[in-house]
Design a protein around this motif. Structure first.
Motif: not given
Length: 274
Positions: A207-229
């Motif tokens: 369960x999450x509530x997310x503010x819309x700036x999360x989209x740009x943050x995800x776009x700039x997030x490199x793959x992490x654990x398991x090679x996934x974003x």
């Protein structure tokens, strides 16, 4: 107001093979309702009227479920079985559904980013149908509790619960300062840490509530654990730039992504209906 809820539902559900070979795991029934319908009803009860669902190949059954089946309705019209469709009819009539596909399975963060075109520039909720939650004694559901908290703090929020330390490698785990009873300001988040490396035993659930700036943050997030974003990595970035809260919710949660949790949920809801 939070008016949209995103449902990432493109995963393969491999822990339930062979049942999920041709059936979406989100459509597995707990008693007579599929998992995803429980989640949609929780969102409706929280005042949300737009459901955005991320699907994938072989997931058409989800779209068909939240649609009218004219032949079926005609066959049972006027019979004692007609009332069995009352709940899902109410869901269909009270909200709007939109769908897009996640073409590649690149993690929860990527699934949420895939939903950007359905969400737009507004804060939104996320429900993972695997995590079936029930509010005790008719109290507010988990998402309703979180939306009330969002109205106060206007930031991203994740739901958490205490887990045994030996299970931290199954969850995103947070560390933070408790600013109110059960409410933590996050200072660290780690995806599926070994118990010896876990910053706490407070695990993020679906369960999450997310503010819309999360989209740009995800776009700039490199793959992490398991090679996934990982959404955990994106939320940590957001927490470092501003504020992300973790909320120890009131209610009961079942991990229906596991056979044990699914059976436990089935028994629980069966006893509840008796």
């Amino acid at each position: 107001m939070i008016k949209k809820c995103l449902f990432p539902a493109a995963g393969y559900g491999t822990r339930f093979l062979p049942a999920t070979k041709a059936t979406p795991k989100e459509m597995l029934p707990v008693l007579t309702k599929p998992l995803i319908q429980y989640g949609v009803e929780e969102a409706i009860n929280a005042g949300i009227d737009t459901m955005a669902i991320i699907t994938g190949r072989g997931k058409r059954a989800i779209e068909d479920h939240f649609d009218i089946s004219y032949e079926l309705e005609h066959q049972i019209k006027g019979s004692s079985k007609e009332s069995l469709l009352t709940e899902v009819r109410k869901v269909i009539n009270n909200c709007t559904f939109s769908y897009t596909r996640q073409v590649e399975m690149k993690g929860l963060g990527h699934a949420i980013l895939t939903g950007e075109t359905l969400i737009g520039d507004q804060a939104f909720a996320v429900i993972l149908a695997d995590d079936l939650c029930d509010n005790k004694n008719g109290d507010d559901g988990v998402l309703t509790q979180m939306i009330k908290l969002y109205e106060k703090y206007k930031c991203s929020i994740v739901a958490i619960e205490e887990i045994p330390m030996q299970d931290t490698n199954k969850y995103g785990v947070i560390a933070g300062n408790e600013i109110e009873p059960g409410i933590f300001m996050i200072k660290d988040m780690v995806e599926k840490p070994d118990p010896k490396d876990a910053p706490s035993n407070l695990a993020i659930i679906g369960r999450y509530i997310l503010t819309p700036d999360i989209f740009d943050i995800i776009r700039n997030t490199k793959p992490g654990k398991g090679g996934e974003i990982q959404i955990t990595d994106a939320l940590l970035t957001q927490a470092q730039k501003g504020m992300v809260l973790a909320y120890k919710f009131e209610g009961k949660r079942f991990d229906c992504g596991s056979v044990d949790g699914f059976v436990e949920a089935t028994n629980y809801f069966y006893e509840k209906t008796k």
